[in-house]
Design an enzyme around this catalytic site. Sequence first.
Site, short mmCIF file in Angstrom:
data_model
loop_
_atom_site.label_atom_id
_atom_site.label_comp_id
_atom_site.label_asym_id
_atom_site.label_seq_id
_atom_site.Cartn_x
_atom_site.Cartn_y
_atom_site.Cartn_z
CG LEU A 89 -1.84 -1.23 1.36
CD1 LEU A 89 -2.70 -1.10 2.60
CD2 LEU A 89 -2.70 -1.40 0.12
N GLY A 97 1.97 -5.93 8.24
CA GLY A 97 2.03 -4.52 7.94
C GLY A 97 1.06 -4.16 6.84
CG ASP A 98 2.36 -1.31 3.95
OD1 ASP A 98 3.23 -2.15 4.25
OD2 ASP A 98 2.62 -0.26 3.33
CD GLU A 99 5.62 -6.34 2.73
OE1 GLU A 99 5.66 -7.46 3.30
OE2 GLU A 99 6.64 -5.77 2.29
#
Length: 856
Positions: free
Chosen positions: A478, A519-521
């Site tokens: 993201l 996380g944002d993965e």
Amino acid sequence: MEDKRSAHCKLAYQNKRLKTLLEKYKQSHHLQNALIQLSEQASTVAELTLLYPAIHDILQKYVPSKSFYVVLLDQHSQSLELSYFSDEKDAIAVALNQPNCFDKGVTGYVFKQGKTTHFTKQQMQEAADQGLFKAMGTPAEHWVGVPVYQERNIIGVLAAQSYDTQQTYSSQQIQLLEVMSLYLATAIERVKKRELLESEVKIRTRALTHSNDALNIEIEQRKHALQRQQILFKISELATQAKNINDAYFKIHEIIKTITYAENLYIALYDKESGWINFPYCVDEFKENTLPRRFSKGYSELVISTEETQLIHPCRAKELLESGTVQRSQSVQKEQKATSWLGSPLKTSQGVIGLIVCQAYNNKHIFSQDDCELITFVSHQIAAVLQTKLANQALKKSYHELESRVNEKTKELRQTNLHLQMQIDERKKIEQQLYHDAHHDSLTSLPNRSLFLTQLEKTLQHYQRFPEHHFAVLFIDLDKFKDINDQLGHQAGDQFLINVGELFSQCIRDHDLLARLGGDEFVILLTHLTEPQQAEDVANRIIDLMKMPFSLKDTSLKSGASIGITYSRLDYKHTDEIIRDADAAMYYAKNSGKNRYELFHPLLTQSVPEQEQQTLHHLDALPMSFRSSEIITLNEQHQSESLFEAFGEHPILGCTSFDILKKFAVDQEQHVQVELQLLQRAFTKAVNANIKMALVPCSSLLLGLHEFTLFTEVLSKQQGQSQLCLLFDEQEIRQACAIQLENLKKLSLLGYSIGLNNFAKDRCELNLLTDVNFDYLLLSSTFSKRVLQQQSYDFQLQGVLAITQLKKMKVIAKGPSILNFRALLDKHGLNFFVGKQHSLANKKQLLDPNLESIKN
């Protein structure tokens, strides 16, 4: 509770063991049916040529044996001869195309080893490579060979093979083959004797026409032969008609009565391990039963130890007693002494299992040599029947005991299961919840890294077996997520991740897998794909959704998604390689402007110095280096000439080719600019190295209407410094338009040296050589190699050489190790070669061992 659990485990183990025993009984039942059918066939078929197909039909009901053959030892030549052959792939001519082929092959190996052997395709090849035997015929995926014994001597081999990788041989099926082989020799012997009898009958019948006396003799002989045949039929029927072992003993006695005096008969069984002789059947006018005894020195022991039929009359009995061969443990009354005694061993492939004895008292009958031959003849058949019946009796006894124990244990298990069922159901619910928690992200409830990697491993394994079932992995990072956390807090960031996970779920199919790595993965596994475009469609949907603003805490914000895509490839061996490549493509997308996707290319994994990563974008700021290859030929003075072959190298892309330039160049204009830079640097390199001729690859783009002007300007500036040969690829020239072909011809008219590269790579078109005045013609490495292998390519080469000689072109053969074949190609008319650089010593050896010096 622990006691209940322990009892449950114990009962479950016992139940499993009992089921295993039931499976063994089922296997024994199959063995019995197969042997019964074999016995029936041996009793009914008229000749051996009909017996083997019948045996093959029996085997195919229980064993994958479409490919099956039997070889037997020829007593005269002492070599293995084929008796029956049936194969899915090889004809019988393949099996007989070499002398002594079975002695040298895997069949002969089994014959020499004398034991059952099972090979997979790989194991057979490894054994053949070790020199254990010679591989012959089409390799089978699974092969099993079983030796055939007659008494204790091996007389042949029974073999079955399967060409299906999934159709292997289980231990039960191999056991069935072994049991069939035990009775095969007996069956063959019976059919051979029947054939012999029928042959004798035919021969004797013809002789009967010459003499009435001979006719009577032949009739009697035929009667005897028919009598023996009928006896064999009756003995064979015992296997199916006898109700139990005692009934079999009684029927055997009735059969013996039809061929000789058998008012007093007993059957004894010998247990070699315990050393005891039992007498399960005894009919005698003086005693009702005979008690078991240890192996000693009686008449029965004499038959067992010698393994031969013994005919004993009073005179021989006296000799045996006096020599100590036979001893009596107690005195016997005179009237109870046998005046004629005939005993024959019951022999099987496992040895002597007992004997059958007829005896007469008070000279009521004197056994003759004919009686001896008859009882010897039938004893072998009786032994086989008794062995089968004894085995069945033991199995039935075990089965009844087993069935009783199973019923008892089943009742106990039912009662225990009633108490444990509720506990098991509750435990299942807890285990399901634990499994879900361990394999899903606690925030988004999406599958986590562990579950994703597990599913990816299964998908990769499935793809390796079925390459047509493609898949793709999307690695999503993201954009601006850190800004959201910093500005709105981690709680808002968590809510943003939950919303993003729901949006991503709308972009994929039900059978696809979306997971959060951390996380944002995020990662997506797409399966059942037919083309890479389907993965790109999913990436486009995600990017379009991420362009829409998000509302969090009354704040509207925009994010994005950088996506890396890797498509299934056969060279993938581990899941970490797939994640690595998808991650590399994602970082390339992020460094190329974010909120976009990139497909993985092997060039993305090339290392780039960290200080250059910020400045390099596609082919901008293109530093180049060059490498050279030497084109070698010998002139009349045996001197070599060196030409320079230049190729540009980019620090990220490595060795540049026009296909790579097309992929990474922003547009055609940039592609042309890069090629012109390469051309200028090639000039400079050739001048500095004092190269006589430099061969520079060029693409057909430089021959375009507008590009050609820039091209000729660069060439005109470099004239007089060093001579270049402009190489154009044959495939591009074949597809070139009329303007490009016209400009190519102009280059030659302007005095520039031009060449055709990779000629005859897939087909040989001679019109290109006649239409354009090329100075050099570089044969493709594929064509150069095939000239040495196939005569048709040599004919094509002679046509090429005829045209090039008229056009005064230099023909050059090239390849990674072409110098190793210089002498061979020279015989075909080729004397120019291009390959890797070699040391001076190596050049001497490759070009001419007697050459004293080489000029570069």
